[in-house]
Scaffold this motif. Structure first.
Motif, mmCIF file in Angstrom:
data_model
loop_
_atom_site.group_PDB
_atom_site.id
_atom_site.type_symbol
_atom_site.label_atom_id
_atom_site.label_comp_id
_atom_site.label_asym_id
_atom_site.label_seq_id
_atom_site.Cartn_x
_atom_site.Cartn_y
_atom_site.Cartn_z
ATOM 1 N N ALA A 1 40.638 -0.391 10.977
ATOM 2 C CA ALA A 1 41.404 -0.825 9.937
ATOM 3 C C ALA A 1 41.928 -2.136 10.151
ATOM 4 C CB ALA A 1 42.497 0.183 9.605
ATOM 5 N N ALA A 2 42.204 -2.560 11.641
ATOM 6 C CA ALA A 2 42.511 -3.652 11.947
ATOM 7 C C ALA A 2 41.788 -4.649 12.415
ATOM 8 C CB ALA A 2 43.582 -3.281 13.471
ATOM 9 N N ALA A 3 40.273 -4.392 12.146
ATOM 10 C CA ALA A 3 39.278 -5.186 12.771
ATOM 11 C C ALA A 3 39.428 -6.748 12.331
ATOM 12 C CB ALA A 3 37.915 -4.784 12.197
ATOM 13 N N GLY A 4 39.646 -7.654 13.285
ATOM 14 C CA GLY A 4 39.372 -9.178 12.746
ATOM 15 C C GLY A 4 40.660 -9.709 12.959
ATOM 16 N N ALA A 5 41.683 -8.796 13.333
ATOM 17 C CA ALA A 5 43.272 -9.352 13.183
ATOM 18 C C ALA A 5 43.495 -9.853 14.645
ATOM 19 C CB ALA A 5 44.285 -8.261 12.556
ATOM 20 N N ASP A 6 42.877 -9.466 15.644
ATOM 21 C CA ASP A 6 43.101 -9.798 16.916
ATOM 22 C C ASP A 6 41.752 -9.597 17.765
ATOM 23 O OD1 ASP A 6 44.036 -9.340 19.764
ATOM 24 O OD2 ASP A 6 46.206 -10.121 19.056
ATOM 25 N N THR A 7 41.468 -10.735 18.362
ATOM 26 C CA THR A 7 40.132 -10.752 19.067
ATOM 27 C C THR A 7 40.351 -9.700 20.456
ATOM 28 O OG1 THR A 7 40.566 -12.740 20.370
ATOM 29 C CG2 THR A 7 39.450 -12.818 18.232
ATOM 30 N N ARG A 8 41.604 -9.852 20.954
ATOM 31 C CA ARG A 8 41.696 -8.938 21.900
ATOM 32 C C ARG A 8 41.361 -7.398 21.795
ATOM 33 N NH1 ARG A 8 47.206 -11.873 23.138
ATOM 34 N NH2 ARG A 8 47.113 -11.368 21.059
ATOM 35 N N LEU A 9 41.780 -7.137 20.754
ATOM 36 C CA LEU A 9 41.981 -5.698 20.088
ATOM 37 C C LEU A 9 40.463 -5.479 19.906
ATOM 38 C CD1 LEU A 9 42.939 -2.771 19.244
ATOM 39 C CD2 LEU A 9 43.339 -4.090 17.016
ATOM 40 N N ASP A 10 39.533 -6.246 19.078
ATOM 41 C CA ASP A 10 38.164 -6.259 18.904
ATOM 42 C C ASP A 10 37.525 -5.988 20.061
ATOM 43 O OD1 ASP A 10 38.827 -6.675 15.986
ATOM 44 O OD2 ASP A 10 38.474 -8.792 16.061
ATOM 45 N N GLY B 1 47.329 -0.352 19.902
ATOM 46 C CA GLY B 1 47.081 -1.735 19.368
ATOM 47 C C GLY B 1 46.952 -2.002 18.138
ATOM 48 N N SER B 2 45.906 -1.094 17.283
ATOM 49 C CA SER B 2 45.615 -1.116 16.120
ATOM 50 C C SER B 2 46.810 -0.961 15.323
ATOM 51 C CB SER B 2 44.358 -0.204 15.647
ATOM 52 O OG SER B 2 44.321 0.066 14.448
ATOM 53 N N LEU B 3 47.750 0.065 15.695
ATOM 54 C CA LEU B 3 48.784 0.241 14.683
ATOM 55 C C LEU B 3 49.695 -0.805 14.845
ATOM 56 C CD1 LEU B 3 49.469 3.946 15.833
ATOM 57 C CD2 LEU B 3 48.994 3.229 13.429
ATOM 58 N N LEU B 4 50.180 -1.395 16.011
ATOM 59 C CA LEU B 4 50.920 -2.471 16.329
ATOM 60 C C LEU B 4 50.401 -3.750 15.532
ATOM 61 C CD1 LEU B 4 52.239 -2.154 19.896
ATOM 62 C CD2 LEU B 4 53.192 -1.212 17.576
ATOM 63 N N VAL B 5 49.150 -4.198 15.586
ATOM 64 C CA VAL B 5 48.546 -5.296 14.939
ATOM 65 C C VAL B 5 49.000 -5.337 13.480
ATOM 66 C CG1 VAL B 5 46.433 -6.537 14.457
ATOM 67 C CG2 VAL B 5 46.796 -6.035 16.777
ATOM 68 N N ARG B 6 48.762 -4.079 12.899
ATOM 69 C CA ARG B 6 48.694 -4.020 11.397
ATOM 70 C C ARG B 6 50.177 -4.028 11.028
ATOM 71 N NH1 ARG B 6 45.909 1.258 10.170
ATOM 72 N NH2 ARG B 6 45.813 1.684 12.392
ATOM 73 N N VAL C 1 55.622 -8.553 18.844
ATOM 74 C CA VAL C 1 55.289 -7.166 19.749
ATOM 75 C C VAL C 1 53.773 -7.060 19.832
ATOM 76 C CG1 VAL C 1 55.718 -4.608 19.546
ATOM 77 C CG2 VAL C 1 57.372 -6.298 18.823
ATOM 78 N N ALA C 2 52.993 -7.120 18.620
ATOM 79 C CA ALA C 2 51.482 -7.089 18.816
ATOM 80 C C ALA C 2 51.021 -8.022 19.583
ATOM 81 C CB ALA C 2 51.204 -7.349 17.401
ATOM 82 N N ASP C 3 51.286 -9.278 19.639
ATOM 83 C CA ASP C 3 50.682 -10.087 20.636
ATOM 84 C C ASP C 3 50.916 -9.685 22.047
ATOM 85 O OD1 ASP C 3 49.534 -12.789 21.368
ATOM 86 O OD2 ASP C 3 51.422 -13.129 22.184
ATOM 87 N N ALA C 4 52.175 -9.373 22.413
ATOM 88 C CA ALA C 4 52.621 -8.822 23.887
ATOM 89 C C ALA C 4 51.709 -7.818 24.146
ATOM 90 C CB ALA C 4 54.159 -8.525 24.046
ATOM 91 N N PHE C 5 51.777 -6.901 23.391
ATOM 92 C CA PHE C 5 50.956 -5.766 23.644
ATOM 93 C C PHE C 5 49.348 -6.093 23.882
ATOM 94 C CE2 PHE C 5 48.327 -1.899 22.823
ATOM 95 C CZ PHE C 5 49.172 -0.562 23.221
ATOM 96 N N CYS C 6 48.872 -6.596 23.009
ATOM 97 C CA CYS C 6 47.618 -7.028 23.402
ATOM 98 C C CYS C 6 47.146 -7.887 24.497
ATOM 99 C CB CYS C 6 46.754 -7.650 21.871
ATOM 100 S SG CYS C 6 46.982 -6.575 20.443
ATOM 101 N N ALA C 7 48.438 -8.464 24.847
ATOM 102 C CA ALA C 7 48.022 -9.597 25.880
ATOM 103 C C ALA C 7 47.985 -8.716 27.299
ATOM 104 C CB ALA C 7 49.018 -10.518 25.948
ATOM 105 N N THR C 8 48.718 -7.764 27.405
ATOM 106 C CA THR C 8 49.125 -7.108 28.549
ATOM 107 C C THR C 8 48.309 -5.641 28.762
ATOM 108 O OG1 THR C 8 51.374 -6.240 27.487
ATOM 109 C CG2 THR C 8 51.261 -8.136 28.813
ATOM 110 N N GLY D 1 46.580 -9.500 30.598
ATOM 111 C CA GLY D 1 47.371 -10.481 30.940
ATOM 112 C C GLY D 1 48.672 -10.271 31.528
ATOM 113 N N GLY D 2 48.982 -8.801 31.980
ATOM 114 C CA GLY D 2 50.297 -8.541 32.371
ATOM 115 C C GLY D 2 50.250 -7.696 33.656
ATOM 116 N N GLY D 3 51.243 -7.527 34.473
ATOM 117 C CA GLY D 3 51.100 -6.719 35.670
ATOM 118 C C GLY D 3 51.152 -5.301 35.601
ATOM 119 N N VAL D 4 51.433 -4.617 36.524
ATOM 120 C CA VAL D 4 51.330 -3.172 36.568
ATOM 121 C C VAL D 4 52.739 -2.507 36.497
ATOM 122 C CG1 VAL D 4 51.015 -1.045 38.014
ATOM 123 C CG2 VAL D 4 49.513 -2.852 38.282
ATOM 124 N N ALA D 5 53.772 -3.449 36.794
ATOM 125 C CA ALA D 5 55.215 -2.912 36.781
ATOM 126 C C ALA D 5 55.575 -3.458 35.375
ATOM 127 C CB ALA D 5 56.046 -3.385 37.685
#
Length: 560
Positions: A469-478, A511-516, A522-529, A534-538
């Motif tokens: 349902a979030a297809a195409g909204a964020d390439t990292r999610l796709d 990720g799908s829920l947040l992107v939509r 919030v959605a960008d930070a989630f998908c990036a990390t 794009g984020g660390g472990v901690a």
């Protein structure tokens, strides 16, 4: 001058005593606030069809944030349940005494419809409203949520025995808390529990040795020992036992119709890491009266309806526990000053709290999405039922797995203050691992996901539809979903890879829920990390460029 026996000591002249205990730079108590005044929670409630419940949520939220209710939570854990096996004359009574604060918490929970009430509520969104209320009220004290959750969960399973459901369901869906062991017919409300595991088998319930023998009057008699049965003062229990036709599900009342005590010998209460307000016990059955629920030999299939609902509450409880810890950490750093500035204004602390905010929002969004699926599935939506089958196990695994790490990080935001019992953070920390174990540990839920994937392909179809349902909204999610589909198609080494697979399923779903539904920050930070690495472990490793201010606007804790 030196004092001698003839010369009394004279104190040197000094200024008036300095104030050595003046309190400064400490946050005010986080009391007198509305726990439900939370954009993430309220948006989810509206999205899942329960906007009509907002006034009730705010009432519960103001109660949960009050000084009195917070004191109830402290007292219910400080004064733990006490087992009384016999009365003063030597009669076996098997009762558990609770502090009055526990009963006060239970009275509100049941009265606000957080137990069985939604099953008697025909309004669309009733289960969502209950889920949100459960999350809000859990912020005050989590342990008493166990009997509340089991009472909610027992209703769909009990409907496998229509005669028993007709007798007991009106009392299980009541909004009246009526404690005490009495004839159920004379009570205004009932609470339920379950007894599944035994010491020799644990999760492997098919290894159970408790036996069931049918009598001519249609009742059954149980004999055996259960290893971990919570809330033993509840009125009714679903219990697994070996019948001639195989492992079966039975209803065991503490008090029989007419008022006679059933045999339910509590051997001891468990001495647990946390969850201290809730009594967990080892009961023994000896010629204990029971009634068959469902088909003989199909006990697991019958009781799984109850397990599914309690797993939902594990997700709700972990999302709530994470959010409560975050709120306390955010409140602290918004008031505490270090090196000349508020902690929240210092870049590294902003990163930590914002990262916790992303984690918490993802957990809350998923928890409420599951509650919405329950509500729609109960109204006949087959796709939502299929989605729930897979997504509940995925959410149970991941949200409960993340809670201990998130609470530990939130505790660290308070420094030494967070390690002090008075802060309330140690109680949250001890409570944090519980939901990851209750109703099946991480391995059990990961294997359950594999089972659903192999036996119920419609559940994967429904899961995929939700993600897409979030297809195409964020390439990292796709890209993450494309990679996950490849992993799902592999069959070799399935058990070895199960945890990684379920983790990726949870992250892609969140990720799908947040992107939509979440703000871009919030959605960008989630998908990036969480999806693109794009984020660390901690926590606190959001990359440069993350919109920390946009994330922090949605973090509870006062002073947004």
């Amino acid at each position: 001058m030196t004092a001698t026996a003839d010369t009394p000591y004279a104190a040197p002249h000094s200024e008036p005593a300095a104030r050595t205990h003046e309190v400064t730079n400490q946050p005010p108590p986080l009391t007198g606030h509305d726990v439900a005044d939370d954009p993430v929670l309220l948006e989810g409630v509206r999205r899942e069809g329960a906007a009509w419940a907002e006034e009730d949520l705010h009432r519960i939220g103001r109660l949960a944030g009050s000084e009195q209710v917070q004191r109830w939570g402290e007292e219910a854990n400080a004064y733990e349940p006490v087992l009384r096996t016999h009365d003063r004359y030597g009669h076996r009574i098997d009762e558990v005494d609770f502090h009055p604060a526990y009963h006060s918490l239970m009275e509100v929970a049941v009265g606000e419809g957080l137990a069985g009430a939604p099953w008697a509520d025909e309004r669309p969104g009733a289960h969502v409203a209950r889920a949100a209320g459960f999350m809000v009220w859990s912020s005050a004290e989590a342990g008493h949520g166990c009997p509340v959750s089991m009472t909610y969960a027992v209703v769909p399973a009990l409907r496998s025995a229509p005669g028993l459901a007709e007798r007991y369901e009106p009392l299980l869906t009541s909004r009246v808390y009526d404690p005490g062991l009495r004839d159920p017919a004379g009570k205004r409300g009932l609470l339920a529990g379950m007894g599944m595991t035994e010491k020799q088998g644990g999760t492997d319930v098919r290894a159970n040795t408790t036996t069931a023998v049918e009598r001519a009057d249609g009742t059954w008699r149980l004999r055996g020992h259960k290893w971990f049965t919570s809330a033993p003062m509840n009125d009714l229990f679903l219990v697994l036992a070996q019948a001639p036709g195989g492992l079966s599900c039975f209803l065991v009342p503490r008090v029989l119709p007419g008022g006679e005590r059933n045999t339910f010998r509590i051997q001891r209460l468990k001495d647990k890491l946390g969850n201290r307000s809730n009594a967990s016990s080892e009961p023994e059955f000896d010629d204990t009266v029971a009634w068959l629920v469902g088909t003989e030999g199909q006990g697991v299939r019958t009781i799984i309806d109850m397990v599914t609902m309690t797993r939902l509450d594990c997700v709700l409880g972990s999302a709530a526990g994470t959010r409560t810890a975050l709120a306390r950490a955010a409140h602290h750093v918004r008031h505490r000053r270090v090196f000349g500035a508020r902690l929240i204004d210092q870049p590294l602390m902003r990163n930590v709290v914002a990262d916790l905010g992303v984690e918490s929002e993802a957990a809350t969004a998923l928890a409420l999405r599951l509650a919405g699926a329950v509500d729609r599935a109960q109204r006949g939506d087959a796709r939502e039922k299929a989605f729930l089958r897979l997504a509940t196990a995925v959410g149970k695994y991941w949200v409960c797995k993340r809670q201990p790490a998130a609470v530990a990080e939130a505790l660290e935001c308070l420094g030494g203050n967070g390690y002090d019992e008075a802060s309330g953070m140690p109680r949250l920390y001890r409570e944090a691992p519980l939901n990851g174990i209750w109703e099946g540990s991480g391995n059990v839920n990961a294997l359950d996901v594999l089972r659903a994937l192999s036996r119920e392909p419609a559940s994967l179809d429904a899961f995929g539809a939700e993600v897409e349902a979030a297809a195409g909204a964020d390439t990292r999610l796709d890209e993450a979903w494309r990679a996950l589909r490849g992993e799902l198609a592999r069959t070799e080494d399935a058990q070895l890879r199960a945890r990684r697979l379920v983790e990726r399923m949870a992250l892609v779903l969140q990720g799908s829920l947040l992107v939509r539904h979440a703000p871009a920050a919030v959605a960008d930070a989630f998908c990036a990390t969480r999806l693109a690495g794009g984020g660390g472990v901690a926590f606190g490793t959001l990359p440069p460029g993350a919109d920390l201010a946009g994330i922090l606007e949605r973090v509870p804790g006062g002073g947004r």
